[in-house]
Design a protein around this motif. Sequence first.
Motif, PDB file in Angstrom:
ATOM      1  N   GLU A   1      11.043  -1.038  -9.914  1.00 13.20           N
ATOM      2  CA  GLU A   1      11.462   0.114 -10.709  1.00 13.20           C
ATOM      3  C   GLU A   1      10.460   1.259 -10.647  1.00 13.20           C
ATOM      4  O   GLU A   1      10.799   2.414 -10.917  1.00 13.20           O
ATOM      5  CB  GLU A   1      11.660  -0.285 -12.185  1.00 13.20           C
ATOM      6  N   ARG A   2       9.211   0.938 -10.300  1.00 14.28           N
ATOM      7  CA  ARG A   2       8.167   1.958 -10.232  1.00 14.28           C
ATOM      8  C   ARG A   2       7.977   2.486  -8.811  1.00 14.28           C
ATOM      9  O   ARG A   2       6.986   3.180  -8.549  1.00 14.28           O
ATOM     10  CB  ARG A   2       6.843   1.375 -10.746  1.00 14.28           C
ATOM     11  N   LEU A   3       8.881   2.162  -7.900  1.00 20.08           N
ATOM     12  CA  LEU A   3       8.756   2.575  -6.501  1.00 20.08           C
ATOM     13  C   LEU A   3       9.745   3.683  -6.178  1.00 20.08           C
ATOM     14  O   LEU A   3      10.845   3.730  -6.724  1.00 20.08           O
ATOM     15  CB  LEU A   3       8.994   1.386  -5.573  1.00 20.08           C
ATOM     16  N   ARG A   4       9.356   4.568  -5.255  1.00 19.47           N
ATOM     17  CA  ARG A   4      10.221   5.634  -4.763  1.00 19.47           C
ATOM     18  C   ARG A   4      10.036   5.744  -3.252  1.00 19.47           C
ATOM     19  O   ARG A   4       8.926   5.581  -2.743  1.00 19.47           O
ATOM     20  CB  ARG A   4       9.874   6.977  -5.410  1.00 19.47           C
ATOM     21  N   PRO A   5      11.098   6.100  -2.524  1.00 16.90           N
ATOM     22  CA  PRO A   5      10.960   6.308  -1.082  1.00 16.90           C
ATOM     23  C   PRO A   5      10.552   7.750  -0.781  1.00 16.90           C
ATOM     24  O   PRO A   5      10.972   8.688  -1.468  1.00 16.90           O
ATOM     25  CB  PRO A   5      12.370   6.028  -0.567  1.00 16.90           C
ATOM     26  N   VAL A   6       9.733   7.917   0.240  1.00 18.08           N
ATOM     27  CA  VAL A   6       9.371   9.252   0.713  1.00 18.08           C
ATOM     28  C   VAL A   6       9.565   9.287   2.222  1.00 18.08           C
ATOM     29  O   VAL A   6       8.983   8.472   2.948  1.00 18.08           O
ATOM     30  CB  VAL A   6       7.911   9.615   0.360  1.00 18.08           C
ATOM     31  N   ASP A   7      10.406  10.193   2.684  1.00 18.37           N
ATOM     32  CA  ASP A   7      10.564  10.450   4.116  1.00 18.37           C
ATOM     33  C   ASP A   7      10.986  11.906   4.259  1.00 18.37           C
ATOM     34  O   ASP A   7      10.827  12.700   3.315  1.00 18.37           O
ATOM     35  CB  ASP A   7      11.548   9.470   4.763  1.00 18.37           C
TER      36      ASP A   7
ATOM     37  N   SER B   1      -2.334  16.235   3.355  1.00 15.73           N
ATOM     38  CA  SER B   1      -3.450  15.680   2.598  1.00 15.73           C
ATOM     39  C   SER B   1      -4.256  14.693   3.427  1.00 15.73           C
ATOM     40  O   SER B   1      -5.476  14.749   3.480  1.00 15.73           O
ATOM     41  CB  SER B   1      -2.944  14.979   1.333  1.00 15.73           C
ATOM     42  N   ALA B   2      -3.554  13.795   4.099  1.00 12.40           N
ATOM     43  CA  ALA B   2      -4.239  12.737   4.833  1.00 12.40           C
ATOM     44  C   ALA B   2      -4.658  13.167   6.223  1.00 12.40           C
ATOM     45  O   ALA B   2      -5.431  12.484   6.882  1.00 12.40           O
ATOM     46  CB  ALA B   2      -3.328  11.509   4.933  1.00 12.40           C
ATOM     47  N   GLY B   3      -4.167  14.297   6.695  1.00 14.13           N
ATOM     48  CA  GLY B   3      -4.400  14.685   8.071  1.00 14.13           C
ATOM     49  C   GLY B   3      -3.212  14.265   8.916  1.00 14.13           C
ATOM     50  O   GLY B   3      -2.168  13.875   8.408  1.00 14.13           O
ATOM     51  N   SER B   4      -3.363  14.378  10.216  1.00 16.34           N
ATOM     52  CA  SER B   4      -2.267  14.014  11.116  1.00 16.34           C
ATOM     53  C   SER B   4      -1.854  12.572  10.869  1.00 16.34           C
ATOM     54  O   SER B   4      -2.654  11.656  10.944  1.00 16.34           O
ATOM     55  CB  SER B   4      -2.717  14.186  12.566  1.00 16.34           C
ATOM     56  N   SER B   5      -0.576  12.370  10.544  1.00 19.60           N
ATOM     57  CA  SER B   5      -0.113  11.050  10.138  1.00 19.60           C
ATOM     58  C   SER B   5       0.821  10.455  11.185  1.00 19.60           C
ATOM     59  O   SER B   5       1.717  11.140  11.675  1.00 19.60           O
ATOM     60  CB  SER B   5       0.610  11.133   8.795  1.00 19.60           C
ATOM     61  N   PRO B   6       0.629   9.200  11.543  1.00 16.14           N
ATOM     62  CA  PRO B   6       1.492   8.578  12.543  1.00 16.14           C
ATOM     63  C   PRO B   6       2.799   8.050  11.978  1.00 16.14           C
ATOM     64  O   PRO B   6       3.620   7.525  12.711  1.00 16.14           O
ATOM     65  CB  PRO B   6       0.629   7.415  13.055  1.00 16.14           C
ATOM     66  N   THR B   7       2.980   8.164  10.677  1.00 15.78           N
ATOM     67  CA  THR B   7       4.175   7.596  10.070  1.00 15.78           C
ATOM     68  C   THR B   7       4.930   8.659   9.301  1.00 15.78           C
ATOM     69  O   THR B   7       4.342   9.609   8.781  1.00 15.78           O
ATOM     70  CB  THR B   7       3.823   6.430   9.128  1.00 15.78           C
ATOM     71  N   GLY B   8       6.229   8.500   9.237  1.00 14.20           N
ATOM     72  CA  GLY B   8       7.051   9.449   8.511  1.00 14.20           C
ATOM     73  C   GLY B   8       7.717   8.852   7.300  1.00 14.20           C
ATOM     74  O   GLY B   8       8.645   9.449   6.754  1.00 14.20           O
ATOM     75  N   ARG B   9       7.272   7.662   6.867  1.00 16.23           N
ATOM     76  CA  ARG B   9       7.898   6.992   5.729  1.00 16.23           C
ATOM     77  C   ARG B   9       6.824   6.379   4.845  1.00 16.23           C
ATOM     78  O   ARG B   9       5.870   5.760   5.338  1.00 16.23           O
ATOM     79  CB  ARG B   9       8.854   5.899   6.215  1.00 16.23           C
ATOM     80  N   PHE B  10       6.993   6.552   3.552  1.00 13.13           N
ATOM     81  CA  PHE B  10       6.053   5.992   2.581  1.00 13.13           C
ATOM     82  C   PHE B  10       6.827   5.378   1.422  1.00 13.13           C
ATOM     83  O   PHE B  10       7.941   5.806   1.103  1.00 13.13           O
ATOM     84  CB  PHE B  10       5.119   7.071   2.017  1.00 13.13           C
ATOM     85  N   ILE B  11       6.199   4.401   0.773  1.00 10.17           N
ATOM     86  CA  ILE B  11       6.683   3.899  -0.512  1.00 10.17           C
ATOM     87  C   ILE B  11       5.709   4.370  -1.581  1.00 10.17           C
ATOM     88  O   ILE B  11       4.512   4.046  -1.538  1.00 10.17           O
ATOM     89  CB  ILE B  11       6.799   2.362  -0.519  1.00 10.17           C
TER      90      ILE B  11
END
Length: 752
Positions: A580-586, A554-564
């Motif tokens: 409580e409304r947060l989730r990890p994405v990797d 979606s964002a294009g080439s991304s320099p990071t592999g981790r999101f909150i």
Amino acid sequence: DDDDDDDDDDGSPAFGRILFRQTFLRNITRGNTKAGDANDANANLVYAGFPAFRLDRSSEEEEVLNALTYGGIHMQNTALIRWGDPKFSARADTGYPLVLFNRNLTTAVLSPFSSFFVGIHSTGANNQFECGIKQSVQHIPGKFTYDTVLVSGQGINSTVNFYGEMMMQKGGKTRVSPYVSDFVLSHLGYWTDNGAYYYHYLPRPPFNNSEEALKAVQADAIARDIPVRYFQWDDWWFYNGSPWQYEAVPSIFPDGLSDWMHSPLSLYTGEYGANNPYRSRFEFVDHQATTVLPVDVGFYRELFRNGTKAGMKMFEQDYLSSINGGTNLTSLDLDSGDRFFGAMNEAALEANITLQLCMMHPCHALATSAMQAVTNARASPDHVRVYEHREEMIGWNSLLLASLGVWSSRDNVWTNSSETRSNVNNETDVITNTILALLAGGPYGPGDGAGSMNRSLIMRTCRDDGLMLRADFPSVPLDKTFAVGFDAVKPVHVWATSSWLPSSSESQSQSESESESQSRSESESQSQSLPYTYVVALNLDDPFEISLGDLQSSAGSSPTGRFIAREVMANGTLFPLTSERLRPVDEGHSAQLPACPVIDPLTAGSVFWTFAPVLANDWAYLGEVDKIVSASSRRVRMVHTLNATGATGVGAAAGVVQVTLVGSPGEATTVAFAPPPVFAELLAEADAAAATVGGEGNKKELAEVAEGDSSMSLVRVDVSFPESCAYTEDNFGNKDCTAVVSCNAAACAQLA
């Protein structure tokens, strides 16, 4: 012209391109078509079909294809179909461009590449899909050429974007930033078009006319610090019939078309009545109907000169589908439509105003590829709250419009759900509609009555001075939506957009102080951009999983592999920022959007999530707590990280993160950070929850378990921009003051 099947050396995807050209070797002339006849069957047939394709599958072994096909007023007949569906019809206003794709999202775009007003796709004969010039055209000269282009690639967004870049390159159009050259897109407005409270306002106490009503709206906005920066006047203030004259009706605006509001304006017109005083001085296309078509740049120069004297910054051309389909003004010859748009575009560039198009057919969208002044267009019907599932078409239409350098307009919004007006349904979900309008990227303007604007909701979209805080690109469907719905040919409406924030990083030894590290040469820093992604979903029957790959595509080439990931809103209810409304994405963890089925035909089910990248030193800047676009590139000048060297463990001795923000003098906001332990704790919590429910089998139960722990600490910082500062000014005179927030292992604070 065909690129290689393999990726280019730089890793970017390769695309194939084929140009199909028809050349008419001799003149073609046909009998007159009844002037103004919108039902001319010849308008849906082509003179010569090249290329042409079968609509049926010849065997079960032939690959199954789905297609996204555009059409209708506001392109509201845009549809997802199975290629070969006997119900599919392509004609003068429907069926192009055609986006074909297989289950693996190998994609082809077939589109007119010239003569957009008269070049169509047709299914009118022999069960064939044909491309060509429609037969309503009365005369085609010998040696005339007509082009169709076929573009292929991997992935729907990337292929459509490549197609759009080709179209703009051919038309000479370049993308521009709203913050650089578009006052209306970059500022908060107030709108009076169809569905707004004061659309065709009938005088009633306490107001004697619409001028008094708009002055009351303006006074209310000033009194309550709602920073409305321009006002839109729609079709109700000038002589919009017979006669047609672009002058104010005195009973509506006693002070006329003048600067009586002392505010920038967005002005409007629809069809042009044949009974008008301009025809003696300017050229119009006339087929002895009730409307005519201006094709003289001098006409628009005069209109725009008078408009800009009153403060006009944008001009809206409406009723394009009526001009194209309800009359033959652009259908009987090869160039009237091009002359119409060309004259308008040339005069707009000279007047330094932008253009909005409304009630488009696909031909108008394609023609914007040669219109530098067109920055936005309507992607959904008028916001009158009578059209069922009216929001769903925004994503598909944005996919096409964004590829052509055009931002999508949601139309006006109401911000107060308790407000009513006769003949207009009240808005049942003001929050979702504000989110949709902001993320689509077109003008954002409340249409509430005087005293009814919801300031707290409006201020989630902009700075205190009315400068919009927006993403860098219109929201468009995730590629995954087309894959998930492929077998059932089912629309899945999950759209995403991103802000890209400038960032830099450097290493800092544990013995080196923060100030010593800052004093080192900037050449030692590594610069990159950080994607902050915003995802909105409508009417989901089932949960929808967002993976790391989905975010990166979606964002294009991304320099990071981790999101909150942060869950912000569901069905019009905003949630406070809590762990409580947060989730990890990797690579091993995804975020799952909950199902949000349609609530009723006029109210969409909806969810809205944001995704913030985790920085190299494990900090995460989550953005502004109370803004929809929480990390706008117009707010954040730099995200700078210092990574402690020689340290081990979570956070690399915490390191330092500094965020440089800009705001208007005296403005205040609140930003949030997730310290280094938070992402690790989210991962542990998600893994524990998955183990508790037996792996990935029960997503609902997993989410409930994950919500049980609220021990993680997020950091909030109140930021104040000084009243007096060494400010800079942008192109529109907005003053930018700077504030820096710094976080280390001990605390977060605004630097003096």
